[in-house]
Design a protein around this motif. Structure first.
Motif, PDB file in Angstrom:
ATOM      1  N   LEU A   1       0.826  -1.207   0.000  1.00 56.60           N
ATOM      2  CA  LEU A   1       0.000   0.000   0.000  1.00 56.60           C
ATOM      3  C   LEU A   1       0.864   1.262   0.000  1.00 56.60           C
ATOM      4  O   LEU A   1       0.552   2.245  -0.672  1.00 56.60           O
ATOM      5  CB  LEU A   1      -0.945   0.007   1.211  1.00 56.60           C
ATOM      6  N   GLU A   2       1.951   1.214   0.756  1.00 58.66           N
ATOM      7  CA  GLU A   2       2.828   2.382   0.810  1.00 58.66           C
ATOM      8  C   GLU A   2       3.518   2.632  -0.528  1.00 58.66           C
ATOM      9  O   GLU A   2       3.682   3.785  -0.956  1.00 58.66           O
ATOM     10  CB  GLU A   2       3.872   2.215   1.919  1.00 58.66           C
ATOM     11  N   ILE A   3       3.895   1.570  -1.217  1.00 56.80           N
ATOM     12  CA  ILE A   3       4.508   1.718  -2.536  1.00 56.80           C
ATOM     13  C   ILE A   3       3.506   2.350  -3.509  1.00 56.80           C
ATOM     14  O   ILE A   3       3.836   3.268  -4.267  1.00 56.80           O
ATOM     15  CB  ILE A   3       5.014   0.360  -3.067  1.00 56.80           C
ATOM     16  N   VAL A   4       2.265   1.868  -3.492  1.00 56.38           N
ATOM     17  CA  VAL A   4       1.242   2.447  -4.368  1.00 56.38           C
ATOM     18  C   VAL A   4       1.007   3.910  -4.002  1.00 56.38           C
ATOM     19  O   VAL A   4       0.941   4.786  -4.872  1.00 56.38           O
ATOM     20  CB  VAL A   4      -0.071   1.624  -4.308  1.00 56.38           C
TER      21      VAL A   4
ATOM     22  N   LEU B   1       1.824   6.942  -6.558  1.00 59.16           N
ATOM     23  CA  LEU B   1       0.789   7.863  -7.037  1.00 59.16           C
ATOM     24  C   LEU B   1       1.122   9.302  -6.657  1.00 59.16           C
ATOM     25  O   LEU B   1       0.865  10.227  -7.416  1.00 59.16           O
ATOM     26  CB  LEU B   1      -0.582   7.457  -6.494  1.00 59.16           C
ATOM     27  N   GLY B   2       1.688   9.474  -5.465  1.00 55.20           N
ATOM     28  CA  GLY B   2       2.108  10.810  -5.050  1.00 55.20           C
ATOM     29  C   GLY B   2       3.165  11.385  -5.971  1.00 55.20           C
ATOM     30  O   GLY B   2       3.140  12.578  -6.295  1.00 55.20           O
ATOM     31  N   SER B   3       4.093  10.549  -6.416  1.00 56.60           N
ATOM     32  CA  SER B   3       5.112  11.042  -7.348  1.00 56.60           C
ATOM     33  C   SER B   3       4.496  11.409  -8.694  1.00 56.60           C
ATOM     34  O   SER B   3       4.898  12.379  -9.327  1.00 56.60           O
ATOM     35  CB  SER B   3       6.242  10.018  -7.518  1.00 56.60           C
ATOM     36  N   LEU B   4       3.489  10.642  -9.123  1.00 58.44           N
ATOM     37  CA  LEU B   4       2.800  10.971 -10.372  1.00 58.44           C
ATOM     38  C   LEU B   4       2.116  12.330 -10.261  1.00 58.44           C
ATOM     39  O   LEU B   4       2.211  13.163 -11.156  1.00 58.44           O
ATOM     40  CB  LEU B   4       1.771   9.894 -10.723  1.00 58.44           C
TER      41      LEU B   4
ATOM     42  N   THR C   1       7.933   6.936  -9.274  1.00 53.97           N
ATOM     43  CA  THR C   1       8.916   6.602  -8.258  1.00 53.97           C
ATOM     44  C   THR C   1       8.212   6.408  -6.918  1.00 53.97           C
ATOM     45  O   THR C   1       7.417   7.246  -6.494  1.00 53.97           O
ATOM     46  CB  THR C   1       9.967   7.717  -8.136  1.00 53.97           C
ATOM     47  N   ALA C   2       8.508   5.294  -6.274  1.00 55.35           N
ATOM     48  CA  ALA C   2       7.873   4.965  -5.001  1.00 55.35           C
ATOM     49  C   ALA C   2       8.935   4.514  -4.010  1.00 55.35           C
ATOM     50  O   ALA C   2      10.021   4.091  -4.401  1.00 55.35           O
ATOM     51  CB  ALA C   2       6.834   3.860  -5.203  1.00 55.35           C
ATOM     52  N   GLN C   3       8.593   4.598  -2.728  1.00 57.51           N
ATOM     53  CA  GLN C   3       9.545   4.160  -1.715  1.00 57.51           C
ATOM     54  C   GLN C   3       8.824   3.731  -0.449  1.00 57.51           C
ATOM     55  O   GLN C   3       7.678   4.097  -0.213  1.00 57.51           O
ATOM     56  CB  GLN C   3      10.533   5.269  -1.367  1.00 57.51           C
TER      57      GLN C   3
END
Length: 133
Positions: free
Chosen positions: A11-14, A18-21, A29-31
């Motif tokens: 969930l955190e990666i998604v 989405l926040g980076s988008l 990019t996700a973390q």
């Protein structure tokens, strides 16, 4: 705890992707942080017994409980990590509605929804006898 830790990571990666988008990063990019696995895993210990106790409450009341519990866990775990290793893995101090850089009040709807999602996960795990809570 393993299932909740893995779901929390996903969930955190998604969420961060989405926040980076939304910030213009089309690479999505996700973390996340290794520290988050045991923190999300706490949901098995903290949320499941509470879910059983408040199961019949109205949706809004249950979501409010989850939101407050998520804020509490996020704040306390961030504070403990900051005390133990000198920094919390996340730093919300640049956000407008932060408290000590450890929680963001504008994430209230996300925690509300995440708690209700974890209710569904708990029920699914129980109904499929994945384990006994």
């Amino acid at each position: 705890m393993i299932i909740y830790g893995l779901i929390g990571w996903c969930l955190e990666i998604v969420w961060t992707g989405l926040g980076s988008l939304l910030s213009g990063d089309i690479r999505l990019t996700a973390q996340t942080y290794l520290w988050m696995f045991p923190i999300y895993g706490l949901a098995a210990v903290l949320f499941e017994p509470l879910h059983d106790a408040i199961r019949l409450w109205p949706l809004g009341a249950r979501g409010g409980v989850w939101m407050l519990l998520c804020f509490t866990v996020e704040y306390l775990s961030g504070w403990m990590l900051r005390s133990a290793i000198g920094a919390a893995p996340w730093d919300y101090s640049a956000a407008v509605f932060h408290i000590h850089g450890l929680i963001r009040l504008d994430y209230a709807p996300a925690w509300f929804g995440a708690g209700l999602l974890f209710e569904r996960l708990h029920d699914w795990l129980d109904s499929n006898r994945i384990y006994r809570s």
